[in-house]
Design a protein around this motif. Structure first.
Motif, mmCIF file in Angstrom:
data_model
loop_
_atom_site.group_PDB
_atom_site.id
_atom_site.type_symbol
_atom_site.label_atom_id
_atom_site.label_comp_id
_atom_site.label_asym_id
_atom_site.label_seq_id
_atom_site.Cartn_x
_atom_site.Cartn_y
_atom_site.Cartn_z
ATOM 1 N N GLN A 134 6.365 24.764 10.511
ATOM 2 C CA GLN A 134 6.846 23.102 10.497
ATOM 3 C C GLN A 134 6.501 22.416 9.044
ATOM 4 N N PRO A 135 7.450 22.536 8.199
ATOM 5 C CA PRO A 135 7.208 21.977 6.865
ATOM 6 C C PRO A 135 6.878 20.487 6.960
ATOM 7 N N GLY A 136 5.849 20.327 6.518
ATOM 8 C CA GLY A 136 5.618 18.877 6.308
ATOM 9 C C GLY A 136 4.620 18.281 7.325
ATOM 10 N N ALA A 137 4.326 19.120 8.352
ATOM 11 C CA ALA A 137 3.373 18.795 9.451
ATOM 12 C C ALA A 137 1.874 19.397 9.265
ATOM 13 N N TYR A 138 1.103 18.688 9.214
ATOM 14 C CA TYR A 138 -0.310 19.067 8.698
ATOM 15 C C TYR A 138 -1.324 18.616 9.771
ATOM 16 N N ASP A 139 -2.083 19.528 10.223
ATOM 17 C CA ASP A 139 -3.324 19.325 10.947
ATOM 18 C C ASP A 139 -4.566 19.053 10.075
ATOM 19 N N VAL A 140 -5.292 17.833 10.473
ATOM 20 C CA VAL A 140 -6.377 17.320 9.582
ATOM 21 C C VAL A 140 -7.417 17.801 10.496
ATOM 22 N N PHE A 141 -8.404 18.395 9.742
ATOM 23 C CA PHE A 141 -9.638 18.763 10.581
ATOM 24 C C PHE A 141 -10.797 18.193 9.706
ATOM 25 N N ARG A 198 -20.877 10.037 4.080
ATOM 26 C CA ARG A 198 -19.525 10.275 3.078
ATOM 27 C C ARG A 198 -18.826 11.545 3.635
ATOM 28 N N VAL A 199 -17.414 11.176 3.578
ATOM 29 C CA VAL A 199 -16.554 12.492 4.196
ATOM 30 C C VAL A 199 -15.663 12.745 3.081
ATOM 31 N N GLY A 200 -15.807 13.951 2.400
ATOM 32 C CA GLY A 200 -14.908 14.512 1.337
ATOM 33 C C GLY A 200 -13.302 14.123 1.682
ATOM 34 N N VAL A 201 -12.526 13.728 0.833
ATOM 35 C CA VAL A 201 -11.219 13.536 1.151
ATOM 36 C C VAL A 201 -10.310 14.876 0.917
ATOM 37 N N ALA A 202 -9.165 14.844 1.968
ATOM 38 C CA ALA A 202 -8.112 15.989 1.898
ATOM 39 C C ALA A 202 -6.847 15.394 1.347
ATOM 40 N N GLU A 203 -6.332 16.393 0.601
ATOM 41 C CA GLU A 203 -5.314 15.972 -0.129
ATOM 42 C C GLU A 203 -4.293 17.227 -0.141
ATOM 43 N N ARG A 204 -2.852 16.799 0.089
ATOM 44 C CA ARG A 204 -1.953 18.038 0.258
ATOM 45 C C ARG A 204 -0.648 17.282 -0.716
ATOM 46 N N VAL A 205 0.010 18.200 -1.252
ATOM 47 C CA VAL A 205 0.906 18.095 -2.315
ATOM 48 C C VAL A 205 2.244 18.691 -1.656
ATOM 49 N N ARG A 206 3.518 18.023 -1.399
ATOM 50 C CA ARG A 206 4.529 18.697 -0.798
ATOM 51 C C ARG A 206 5.671 18.633 -1.917
ATOM 52 N N THR A 246 -2.661 15.102 13.871
ATOM 53 C CA THR A 246 -1.564 15.817 13.244
ATOM 54 C C THR A 246 -0.718 14.877 12.618
ATOM 55 N N MET A 247 -0.601 14.853 11.056
ATOM 56 C CA MET A 247 0.314 14.151 10.451
ATOM 57 C C MET A 247 1.513 14.795 9.883
ATOM 58 N N THR A 248 2.510 13.793 9.744
ATOM 59 C CA THR A 248 3.789 14.272 9.246
ATOM 60 C C THR A 248 4.321 13.585 7.991
ATOM 61 N N LEU A 249 4.492 14.616 7.028
ATOM 62 C CA LEU A 249 5.108 13.975 5.543
ATOM 63 C C LEU A 249 6.366 14.119 5.638
#
Length: 332
Positions: free
Chosen positions: A107-114, A214-222, A176-179
């Motif tokens: 599922q390109p562009g679909a991300y599970d955030v944990f 504080r919670v560390g940030v998640a980043e993804r690049v498509r 679950t987020m979609t880009l």
């Protein structure tokens, strides 16, 4: 994890959902002032100022001196209230909370955030957030460096407590987020931020306020499908800029493939070159600079970016000098 994510249109829409901050010892100090030994009131006032200023070590020393004077009744209750705050702050420094985003298979562009959580207090504890907000920022950029930005905020309702055993990492699925990439997009970058509100930590039979967790940030690049997936070395930007003919799209294609952890390195390498660069060439570099810096504050003004990089270099130098500063031994 049983939680529901409600997407909101703006940050202001969440104002009514944010719980009011818990009352600290300040109102208690005013209410019990008449019941406290007048000789101890100046010490409590100093303690309050140190706590409010975040001077935790100084506050701890003041508190220890107060407790050594054997306070009773309201004075002891007030001292214990400040002690809970300081113990809670010490606990927060032992927490390691961060987000990760994993792309779903097929599922390109679909991300599970944990949420990944661990702690180093030496004893098992449970975190109990009263609420949480998941904020998403997305930047889509085309070959010319033109950006399209959007921000979304979600309220995570009914968030469960988070048991943190000693020496283990806990993993919780948040959303679950979609880009989705608009037509003509060269790259799209998403960052996810988790804000925990009014967190309580429980150790054995003791409950502590855990403020400013504080919670560390998640980043993804498509990346666009036509781009090579291999990362680009920061030095490659400099090499290309030295060629006789420099094209903006080629610069942009290199910039978006630099790994997140090496963007600052790329900015460091570019700074001396930018100082001597012509305005025409610098204008081609504005889009890549926006991507690497993660900010659009200098806008599209090439000279503003030249000044921004210069100011950044000066600030880095001051930070390095401050870190290397060795104070002389005190004279007795």
């Amino acid at each position: 994890m049983r939680s529901s994510l409600l997407l909101c249109l703006s940050l202001s829409a969440l104002a009514c959902r944010t719980p009011p901050p818990a009352a600290g010892p300040a109102p208690q100090l005013l209410a019990t002032r008449g019941a406290i030994d007048p000789e101890k009131i100046p010490a409590f006032e100093l303690l309050h100022l140190a706590v409010m200023a975040g001077e935790n070590e100084s506050a701890r020393r003041i508190l220890e001196r107060l407790l050594a004077r054997d306070p009773r009744g309201p004075a002891l209750e007030l001292a214990r209230a400040y002690e809970r705050i300081l113990d809670g702050r010490a606990l927060v420094t032992a927490l390691d909370l961060r987000l990760v985003a994993e792309e779903r298979a097929g599922q390109p562009g679909a991300y599970d955030v944990f949420l990944l959580a661990s702690q180093g207090t030496g004893e098992a504890l449970v975190l109990r957030p009263r609420g949480a907000r998941l904020r998403e920022t997305v930047v889509a950029v085309d070959c010319d460096g033109t950006e399209n930005r959007r921000v979304g905020v979600g309220v995570i309702e009914d968030i469960e407590e988070l048991p943190l055993p000693v020496g283990e990492q806990v993993r919780r699925h948040l959303a679950t987020m979609t880009l989705s990439a608009p037509a003509g997009t060269l790259a799209i970058r998403a960052r996810w931020y988790l804000e925990l509100t009014t967190v309580e930590a429980r150790l054995a039979e003791r409950s502590l306020p855990a403020a400013d967790v504080r919670v560390g940030v998640a980043e993804r690049v498509r990346l666009a499908a036509f781009l090579p997936p291999a990362p680009v070395e920061p030095a490659e930007l400099l090499r290309y800029l030295r060629e006789e003919q420099v094209r903006g799209p080629a610069l942009m294609e290199r910039a978006v493939r630099i790994l997140p952890g090496r963007r600052a390195e790329a900015l460091d390498l570019l700074t001396p070159m930018v100082e001597e660069m012509s305005v025409l060439t610098l204008e081609l570099l504005v889009g890549p600079l926006r991507w690497l810096a993660g900010t659009a504050i200098p806008g599209g003004d090439a000279e503003a970016w030249r000044r921004w990089l210069s100011a950044r270099a000066r600030e880095n130098t001051r930070s390095e000098e401050a870190g290397a500063l060795v104070l002389p031994a005190s004279r007795r």
